[in-house]
Motif scaffolding. Sequence first.
Motif, PDB file in Angstrom:
ATOM      1  N   GLN A  32       2.111  -5.032   3.459  1.00  0.00           N
ATOM      2  CA  GLN A  32       1.133  -5.463   4.444  1.00  0.00           C
ATOM      3  C   GLN A  32       0.450  -6.726   3.973  1.00  0.00           C
ATOM      4  N   LYS A  33      -0.059  -7.475   4.899  1.00  0.00           N
ATOM      5  CA  LYS A  33      -0.838  -8.657   4.590  1.00  0.00           C
ATOM      6  C   LYS A  33      -2.302  -8.262   4.662  1.00  0.00           C
ATOM      7  N   LEU A  34      -2.980  -8.246   3.501  1.00  0.00           N
ATOM      8  CA  LEU A  34      -4.369  -7.798   3.458  1.00  0.00           C
ATOM      9  C   LEU A  34      -5.370  -8.929   3.635  1.00  0.00           C
ATOM     10  N   GLY A  35      -4.922 -10.159   3.620  1.00  0.00           N
ATOM     11  CA  GLY A  35      -5.831 -11.270   3.880  1.00  0.00           C
ATOM     12  C   GLY A  35      -6.253 -12.056   2.654  1.00  0.00           C
ATOM     13  N   LEU A  65       0.849  -1.178   0.000  1.00  0.00           N
ATOM     14  CA  LEU A  65       0.000   0.000   0.000  1.00  0.00           C
ATOM     15  C   LEU A  65       0.888   1.233   0.000  1.00  0.00           C
ATOM     16  N   GLU A  66       0.458   2.248  -0.716  1.00  0.00           N
ATOM     17  CA  GLU A  66       1.194   3.504  -0.678  1.00  0.00           C
ATOM     18  C   GLU A  66       0.455   4.450   0.246  1.00  0.00           C
ATOM     19  N   ARG A  67       1.159   4.926   1.242  1.00  0.00           N
ATOM     20  CA  ARG A  67       0.595   5.901   2.173  1.00  0.00           C
ATOM     21  C   ARG A  67       1.583   7.033   2.315  1.00  0.00           C
ATOM     22  N   ARG A  68       1.095   8.226   2.088  1.00  0.00           N
ATOM     23  CA  ARG A  68       1.937   9.427   2.189  1.00  0.00           C
ATOM     24  C   ARG A  68       3.218   9.305   1.356  1.00  0.00           C
TER      25      ARG A  68
END
Length: 92
Positions: free
Chosen positions: A21-24, A12-15
């Motif tokens: 990350q593990k999103l499931g 994920l791109e944040r800022r």
Amino acid sequence: MNKYPTDTAEELERRGRLERQKLGFRGDREVRTLVEGIAAWAGRKFDWASPVLDCHLADGSRLAAVRYPVAPRGTAVSIRKVPVMPRLPEMP
């Protein structure tokens, strides 16, 4: 033996920074099924004959996805969110 990893890697791109990350998602099939459903909602196809998808989502964001054979490591998805613009006051 599979030369590519079978687990899904989500970033994920944040800022302006990528975060892993593990999103499931349990695997490529689950990601592909999700994208196929979004494609059907948008009136598009995402299958072996049409392995590239680019469409608008309901909020105006854009979804881009590719699958095998274009992406040999598995389905890749990118969602570009539309920034929320502040409303300008009404002019009298």
